[in-house]
Motif scaffolding. Structure first.
Motif, PDB file in Angstrom:
ATOM      1  N   GLU A   1      -1.024  -2.916  -5.447  1.00  0.00           N
ATOM      2  CA  GLU A   1      -0.895  -3.577  -6.748  1.00  0.00           C
ATOM      3  C   GLU A   1      -1.578  -2.710  -7.787  1.00  0.00           C
ATOM      4  O   GLU A   1      -2.651  -2.160  -7.526  1.00  0.00           O
ATOM      5  N   LEU A   2      -0.969  -2.643  -8.943  1.00  0.00           N
ATOM      6  CA  LEU A   2      -1.564  -1.890 -10.037  1.00  0.00           C
ATOM      7  C   LEU A   2      -2.206  -2.893 -10.992  1.00  0.00           C
ATOM      8  O   LEU A   2      -1.543  -3.798 -11.497  1.00  0.00           O
TER       9      LEU A   2
ATOM     10  N   ASN B   1      -2.096  -7.736 -13.831  1.00  0.00           N
ATOM     11  CA  ASN B   1      -1.375  -7.052 -12.764  1.00  0.00           C
ATOM     12  C   ASN B   1      -0.095  -6.466 -13.352  1.00  0.00           C
ATOM     13  O   ASN B   1       0.696  -7.176 -13.963  1.00  0.00           O
ATOM     14  N   TYR B   2       0.098  -5.168 -13.122  1.00  0.00           N
ATOM     15  CA  TYR B   2       1.253  -4.511 -13.714  1.00  0.00           C
ATOM     16  C   TYR B   2       2.409  -4.320 -12.754  1.00  0.00           C
ATOM     17  O   TYR B   2       3.517  -3.975 -13.185  1.00  0.00           O
ATOM     18  N   GLY B   3       2.170  -4.482 -11.482  1.00  0.00           N
ATOM     19  CA  GLY B   3       3.284  -4.287 -10.545  1.00  0.00           C
ATOM     20  C   GLY B   3       2.762  -4.230  -9.120  1.00  0.00           C
ATOM     21  O   GLY B   3       1.562  -4.110  -8.889  1.00  0.00           O
ATOM     22  N   ALA B   4       3.690  -4.307  -8.186  1.00  0.00           N
ATOM     23  CA  ALA B   4       3.285  -4.307  -6.781  1.00  0.00           C
ATOM     24  C   ALA B   4       4.374  -3.682  -5.925  1.00  0.00           C
ATOM     25  O   ALA B   4       5.550  -3.636  -6.306  1.00  0.00           O
ATOM     26  N   ALA B   5       3.946  -3.187  -4.777  1.00  0.00           N
ATOM     27  CA  ALA B   5       4.906  -2.663  -3.800  1.00  0.00           C
ATOM     28  C   ALA B   5       4.365  -2.958  -2.418  1.00  0.00           C
ATOM     29  O   ALA B   5       3.173  -3.099  -2.226  1.00  0.00           O
ATOM     30  N   GLN B   6       5.281  -3.080  -1.492  1.00  0.00           N
ATOM     31  CA  GLN B   6       4.873  -3.389  -0.113  1.00  0.00           C
ATOM     32  C   GLN B   6       5.299  -2.251   0.799  1.00  0.00           C
ATOM     33  O   GLN B   6       6.429  -1.776   0.735  1.00  0.00           O
ATOM     34  N   ILE B   7       4.369  -1.823   1.639  1.00  0.00           N
ATOM     35  CA  ILE B   7       4.721  -0.801   2.628  1.00  0.00           C
ATOM     36  C   ILE B   7       4.505  -1.435   3.985  1.00  0.00           C
ATOM     37  O   ILE B   7       3.399  -1.945   4.255  1.00  0.00           O
ATOM     38  N   PHE B   8       5.522  -1.399   4.806  1.00  0.00           N
ATOM     39  CA  PHE B   8       5.281  -2.052   6.086  1.00  0.00           C
ATOM     40  C   PHE B   8       4.564  -1.120   7.065  1.00  0.00           C
ATOM     41  O   PHE B   8       3.626  -1.518   7.731  1.00  0.00           O
ATOM     42  N   GLU B   9       5.068   0.099   7.168  1.00  0.00           N
ATOM     43  CA  GLU B   9       4.412   0.970   8.138  1.00  0.00           C
ATOM     44  C   GLU B   9       4.219   2.351   7.549  1.00  0.00           C
ATOM     45  O   GLU B   9       5.186   2.985   7.143  1.00  0.00           O
ATOM     46  N   LEU B  10       2.982   2.812   7.503  1.00  0.00           N
ATOM     47  CA  LEU B  10       2.722   4.177   7.074  1.00  0.00           C
ATOM     48  C   LEU B  10       2.872   5.056   8.304  1.00  0.00           C
ATOM     49  O   LEU B  10       2.029   5.080   9.183  1.00  0.00           O
TER      50      LEU B  10
END
Lengths: 288, 634
Positions: free
Chosen positions: A91-92, A100-109
């Motif tokens: 989250e930014l 909060n300016y935005g979000a992203a989801q990463i499932f697996e690095l």
């Protein structure tokens, strides 16, 4: 911090503990202790999951206020026996952690370096300093949420919003106002706006034709305060000018900007555009 | 239309499994209600019906509550609470919509598995319970996680040392009052009294009653497990003495006990002990004893527990203890003239007490009595019918009749209910007693002491010779035909009975382990084995770390190769001043578009990256890819 589900699990474990103690049932004791141990292991893994992740760098292309932009975030994984991190939410946040300016989801690095695009919307123009990237996760069991703040060292420049009427409409109005005399028709080419089409002439000629005005071949545009005089507030003016500058560059025009203290040369190209936009973005808010 | 989250098939099956575990223990009506909820959900998901609204499921919750209250009159207590819990779980499945509902269901699943442990701790159920337990943990992991079972295994491995440490070291808190929170209505037969047909009713069930180990194995014929002692006679029906004269039994430490019993839940407040037992001790259980030497808890016991017992060193003289008991043991119900005549005939012979007893014995032994589970129905006052006309009965009839006749002859007598015999397990060296061994006999006061008299032994000696299990395994005709024999060849043990005996032994050991690890055992175990425990614990932790690190090395080596591949691509892009801020595949495509990589080379590199990223395996062409990219750098 425990999640609501984590609290529910803790209450369940407590209830089962009282069952076990009340009925002196070793089998239930075993279940209770195993649930406790699994919860604690889960808590440890949640912590490690976040701890493993480090911000390497980030980049943001052209960013306009109020529009979605893609913030490319590069992450590095620490050397850890657990392997890959999972289920991270990025989250930014503003520097004061209130917006909060935005979000992203990463499932697996999956690798030791990883990048992900993150859609962000920065509401206002200007320079953003000290933005915070929050990485959080409740992997694997969802009992606890762990998070980490990664402060972005570099500044982020946000141009004014792209708002207002199009450059073509503006130029059309100028020509109606006598600012441009009709010269001739030319054939419509790919890239021209359909609003420029002269439909009457086109129906006669049975092909698409566009009006050309005197001075149009000059391909030069000078935007000034008079062009946005009709707008009430500074932000609307800046937004309008931003839109026109961008469209001018797209249409391969040479352009200049004379607004407030900004007096630029006539030029074109990405560098020229970004310089002008930066000037607009960094104008003090209380300027006329 | 609201979004419906389809229940994963595997989660649905695990939840059904957990519910079936508990459904075995509650009334059929509640299991049926729950089953219908599951069925409705299944049909709705397959389009054969509509999902129910929250209002409707709310209404069904009230129906479930009403059902529970109708059956049990209360929500407080084991059975009503778990029945209601089971139905609520079914309704939650019916109502399942969101990820939050999934988590709630998993929590309910954990509770159901734990509830099962309250009803039984048999080793036969351990497998299903443990499977269910870990399957629920499996479903807590994110759905997208690859190799969930592997991750779960890692989690279990990490948790095992701590769980074992907690099990061994965590102090056992015991709340004695909780053990006695049971249904206050005990089962008719032992807790309430002796009715004609009550013991024969018990004998038809095969439920486990107790398992016992002895310091010195007694003779099977001497295994009389005393429960309640009955004094009040209404003919063939006898009343239990209940709490009369009961006082708390001092819970002092026993010297090495003579025998140890694991008693299972059969809804009676009595502890079944042998004849000459003096002291009894059970962890966390308040025991009461009375002058009749019976031991009981506050109310019907609804869970397994273990107790140790010590026999009397010498036979003590109980006569001086309680005259009141003797007077009660002489009270007679109204007798018919025929019975009175019979008694008068014996009394007129002026026999001694022993001789009178012998007369009674002879009367039953030679009186053509038939020992049968189906003697027909007797009313309380049909003693004459039993003694002189039908002459068919079960142990309760014989003992009731014998005691009344003894009293009629001026000999104090009382009826004792309990169990007799059991099956010896040669592997485990323990005795198993089940409901089939239910029995009633008499104690008469002769020569200043209470002596056991079993009229059933006179009528059907074979039942005692071969045991109740084998005797009731014969056909009814054979039971009647061979009852008076002292010996009968039953036949060789089959492979199934061998396996059954062996598993009984395992189950007994498992039950003992679970029950034995109480507060005292824990203290002594820790104090005696502290060094050993620490050593084993350390080794276990090291082993876990080693195993996990070795699997980490496998991950890391694969990752290094992928990292090398990405680094090479980055360097090639950098060499040609290309944008590095793109995804790896996009960069490779860009290199191809610019002619730096051929189409074949591009496909090879893409394949190699996919193998690493998605198959987590080493590409066989990795060396070739590395060579290609290195060449582009030169």
């Amino acid at each position: 911090m425990p999640t609501y589900f984590g609290i529910a699990v803790a209450v369940t474990i407590l209830v089962l503990f009282f069952f076990a103690a009340g009925y002196a049932n070793n089998l239930i004791f075993f279940f209770v202790f195993f649930m406790t141990a699994m919860s604690m292991s889960g808590a440890y893994l949640t912590n490690r999951n976040i701890k493993n992740v480090k911000l390497s760098k980030f980049s943001l292309g052209s960013c306009y206020a109020g529009s979605e932009s893609q913030l490319l975030v590069y992450l590095e994984m620490n050397n850890d026996w657990l392997g890959f991190s999972h289920d991270i939410t990025l989250e930014l946040w503003s520097a004061d952690l209130k917006t909060n300016y935005g979000a992203a989801q990463i499932f697996e690095l999956q690798t030791s370096t990883y990048f992900t695009p993150m859609p962000v919307v920065l509401p206002e123009r200007g320079v953003y300093l000290g933005l915070v990237l929050k990485s959080k996760s409740d992997f694997p069991l969802g009992f606890l949420t762990a998070w980490k703040y990664l402060r972005l060292e570099e500044r982020i420049l946000v141009y004014p919003a792209l708002k207002g009427k199009s450059l073509y409409d503006h130029l059309q109005e100028q020509s109606r106002d006598g600012q441009g005399v009709f010269k001739e028709h030319r054939e419509f080419v790919f890239g021209d706006s359909y609003r420029q089409v002269d439909w009457k002439a086109s129906s006669r000629a049975r092909r698409f034709l566009i009006k050309k005005h005197e001075g149009e071949n000059n391909q030069t545009l000078i935007l000034s305060e008079s062009d946005v005089y009709h707008l009430d507030d500074l932000e609307s003016k800046l937004s309008q000018l931003t839109l026109w500058l961008k469209e001018a560059e797209q249409q391969n025009l040479s352009y200049a900007l004379h607004f407030a203290h900004i007096k630029s040369e006539v030029s074109r190209g990405q560098e020229h555009l970004h310089a002008l936009l930066e000037s607009l973005a960094t104008l003090p808010k209380e300027n006329i | 239309m609201k979004a419906q989250l389809r229940i994963e098939v595997s989660l649905f099956l695990v939840l059904v499994f957990a519910m079936v575990l508990v459904a075995f223990e509650v009334h059929f009506a509640f299991s049926l209600f729950t089953g219908l909820c599951l069925l409705w959900r299944l049909l709705a998901e397959r389009g054969y019906g509509s999902f129910l609204s929250k209002r409707l499921t709310g209404f069904l919750s009230l129906v479930a509550l009403a059902m529970t209250l109708l059956f049990y009159r209360t929500l407080v207590g084991q059975e009503p609470a778990y029945s209601f819990l089971l139905m609520l779980t079914g309704l939650k499945i019916l109502d399942f919509e969101t990820e939050r509902d999934k988590k709630i269901l998993i929590l309910l699943g954990f509770i159901l598995v734990a509830v099962k442990a309250l009803f039984t701790i048999d080793i036969y159920w351990i497998g299903p319970m443990v499977f269910c337990f870990f399957a629920l943990w499996y479903h807590l992991l994110p759905q997208k996680l690859a190799k969930k079972w592997k991750y779960l295994f890692t989690l279990i491995l990490m948790s095992m040392p701590l769980a074992l440490a907690l099990f061994v070291f965590f102090p056992r808190v015991v709340l004695p009052w909780a053990l006695n929170q049971a249904n206050l209505q005990g089962e008719i037969g032992f807790s309430e009294g002796l009715n004609p047909g009550s013991i024969s009713g018990l004998v038809e069930r095969n439920q486990l009653v107790l398992q016992a180990t002895f310091k010195n194995n007694p003779k099977p014929l001497d295994l009389y497990w005393r429960g309640g002692v009955l004094y009040e006679s209404l003919g063939l029906r006898w009343q239990a003495e209940g709490w009369r004269g009961a006082t708390p039994h001092a819970a002092e430490e026993l010297a090495p006990s003579d025998y140890e019993v694991v008693q299972f839940a059969i809804e009676t407040p009595y502890l079944f002990v042998l004849d000459d037992t003096e002291k009894v001790k059970a962890e966390g259980l308040l025991i009461f004893s009375n002058p009749s030497r019976s031991f009981r808890a506050r109310s019907a016991l609804r869970r397994e527990f273990k107790f140790n017992a010590q026999k009397m060193n010498e036979k003590s003289d109980l006569v001086s203890v309680n005259q009141e008991l003797l007077e009660r043991a002489l009270q007679l119900p109204p007798l018919t003239p025929k019975i009175e005549t019979f008694l008068q005939n014996i009394t007129q012979e002026n026999l001694s007490e022993q001789a009178k007893i012998k007369k009674l014995d002879l009367f039953f032994a030679s009186g053509d009595f038939v020992y049968t589970l189906n003697p027909g129905v007797y009313r309380d006052n049909q003693l004459e019918d039993f003694l002189f006309e039908r002459k068919k009965g079960f142990c309760e009839h014989f003992s009731a009749a014998y005691a009344i006749l003894a009293r009629g002859l001026g000999i104090p007598a009382r009826v004792v209910t309990g169990f007799h015999g059991g099956v010896y397990n040669t592997y485990g060296n323990f005795w198993t007693v089940n409901q089939r061994d239910a029995h009633a006999w008499v104690e008469v006061f002769v020569d200043n002491e209470w002596r056991r008299k079993d009229p059933t032994q006179l009528v059907a000696p074979l039942r005692f010779e071969i045991g109740a299990e084998d005797f009731f395994g014969l056909s009814e005709e054979d039971q009647v035909r061979f009852a008076k024999l002292n010996r009968l060849e039953i036949g060789n043990e089959s492979i199934f009975s061998f396996l059954a005996t062996y598993f009984d032994h395992l189950n007994y050991r498992w039950t003992l382990f679970l029950l034995e690890y109480d507060r005292n055992t824990q203290r002594s175990f820790i104090s005696q084995n502290l060094t050993r425990i620490l050593g084993i614990g350390l080794c276990l932790v090291l082993a876990v770390i080693l195993v996990l690190r070795s699997s980490r090395m496998k991950f890391w080596n694969q990752d290094r190769e992928l990292q090398e591949l990405l680094d090479l691509i980055n360097r090639v892009c950098s060499r040609h001043n290309l944008d590095q801020e793109r995804a790896p595949h996009a960069r490779v495509r860009q290199l191809n578009e610019l002619g730096i990589l051929t189409e074949g080379e591009k496909k090879l590199i893409d394949r190699g990256m996919d193998d690493k990223l998605y198959l987590k395996s080493r590409s066989s062409e990795f060396e070739q890819i590395r060579k290609i990219l290195k060449d582009k750098l030169n």
